[in-house]
Design a protein around this motif. Structure first.
Motif, PDB file in Angstrom:
ATOM      1  N   GLY A   1      83.091  80.099  24.299  1.00  0.00           N
ATOM      2  CA  GLY A   1      82.128  78.999  24.361  1.00  0.00           C
ATOM      3  C   GLY A   1      82.394  78.080  25.546  1.00  0.00           C
ATOM      4  N   LEU A   2      83.647  77.792  25.817  1.00  0.00           N
ATOM      5  CA  LEU A   2      83.983  76.945  26.963  1.00  0.00           C
ATOM      6  C   LEU A   2      83.639  77.638  28.275  1.00  0.00           C
ATOM      7  N   GLN A   3      83.840  78.960  28.330  1.00  0.00           N
ATOM      8  CA  GLN A   3      83.481  79.702  29.541  1.00  0.00           C
ATOM      9  C   GLN A   3      81.975  79.625  29.788  1.00  0.00           C
ATOM     10  N   LYS A   4      81.174  79.843  28.728  1.00  0.00           N
ATOM     11  CA  LYS A   4      79.711  79.796  28.861  1.00  0.00           C
ATOM     12  C   LYS A   4      79.255  78.387  29.251  1.00  0.00           C
ATOM     13  N   ALA A   5      79.884  77.376  28.646  1.00  0.00           N
ATOM     14  CA  ALA A   5      79.513  75.997  28.960  1.00  0.00           C
ATOM     15  C   ALA A   5      79.803  75.685  30.424  1.00  0.00           C
ATOM     16  N   GLU A   6      80.923  76.173  30.936  1.00  0.00           N
ATOM     17  CA  GLU A   6      81.259  75.944  32.337  1.00  0.00           C
ATOM     18  C   GLU A   6      80.258  76.647  33.252  1.00  0.00           C
ATOM     19  N   GLU A   7      79.870  77.880  32.894  1.00  0.00           N
ATOM     20  CA  GLU A   7      78.874  78.605  33.688  1.00  0.00           C
ATOM     21  C   GLU A   7      77.559  77.824  33.723  1.00  0.00           C
ATOM     22  N   GLY A   8      77.159  77.288  32.565  1.00  0.00           N
ATOM     23  CA  GLY A   8      75.920  76.514  32.506  1.00  0.00           C
ATOM     24  C   GLY A   8      75.996  75.255  33.352  1.00  0.00           C
ATOM     25  N   LEU A   9      77.154  74.612  33.374  1.00  0.00           N
ATOM     26  CA  LEU A   9      77.318  73.415  34.210  1.00  0.00           C
ATOM     27  C   LEU A   9      77.242  73.764  35.690  1.00  0.00           C
TER      28      LEU A   9
ATOM     29  N   VAL B   1      73.672  82.189  18.822  1.00  0.00           N
ATOM     30  CA  VAL B   1      73.448  80.752  18.668  1.00  0.00           C
ATOM     31  C   VAL B   1      73.212  80.432  17.193  1.00  0.00           C
TER      32      VAL B   1
ATOM     33  N   ASN C   1      73.779  74.338  36.741  1.00  0.00           N
ATOM     34  CA  ASN C   1      72.977  73.117  36.569  1.00  0.00           C
ATOM     35  C   ASN C   1      71.668  73.415  35.835  1.00  0.00           C
ATOM     36  N   GLN C   2      71.787  74.172  34.736  1.00  0.00           N
ATOM     37  CA  GLN C   2      70.619  74.576  33.960  1.00  0.00           C
ATOM     38  C   GLN C   2      70.040  73.386  33.184  1.00  0.00           C
TER      39      GLN C   2
END
Length: 159
Positions: A111-119, A139, A122-123
């Motif tokens: 989850g942290l990896q996906k959150a970092e990718e999203g940041l 989800v 800049n989605q």
């Protein structure tokens, strides 16, 4: 006829004789343990040259002051709170299923990896994106877990 000896007089040692006996005993110990004593002397010399021996000596000499400071620090509310929290956390960890904890830690990492990718991308997430995401099985699984977690947390807080 001679009388039997019923009392044995032990020799009374003066101060010099006692010192001689002690010195003899020490010399006997030195000769029997020469290698170990030489190693201990080397160690003491190294500790002296590095300054550690002086620091330890000072520490021992100031033991009462240090003990008062240490006890004073241990009795501060933040420290007692940390100790109490640590004990409570340890108690909680004994109740958790290790397999579930492993699954949670792996999920948290992903989850942290996906959150970092999203940041980094800049989605932007809109309302329709949220509705589509609710249909995503991953989800949905996380939302169900979160809802059940919140329900259990609320029940636990009630007790």
């Amino acid at each position: 006829m001679a009388k039997p000896i019923s009392k044995i007089a032990e020799p009374i040692l003066n101060e010099k004789d006692m010192q001689d006996q002690t010195l003899e005993k020490v010399l006997r110990e030195l000769t029997q343990n020469g290698d170990g004593i030489q190693e201990a002397m080397k160690l003491l010399q190294e500790l002296h040259e590095s300054g550690i021996l002086e620091a330890v000596t000072s520490l021992v000499e100031a033991k009462e002051k240090i003990a008062k400071i240490a006890v004073g620090q241990m009795l501060r509310p933040p420290v007692t709170n940390a100790i109490n929290n640590g004990m409570a956390a340890a108690g909680l960890l004994t109740e958790l299923n290790p397999e579930m904890t492993k699954i949670m830690m792996e999920g948290l990492s992903k989850g942290l990896q996906k959150a970092e990718e999203g940041l980094q991308q800049n989605q932007k997430v809109g309302l329709f994106d949220l509705i589509k995401l609710a249909k995503d099985p991953d989800v949905n699984r996380a939302m169900g877990f979160g809802i059940n977690f919140l329900k259990g947390l609320g029940e636990g807080m009630k007790e």
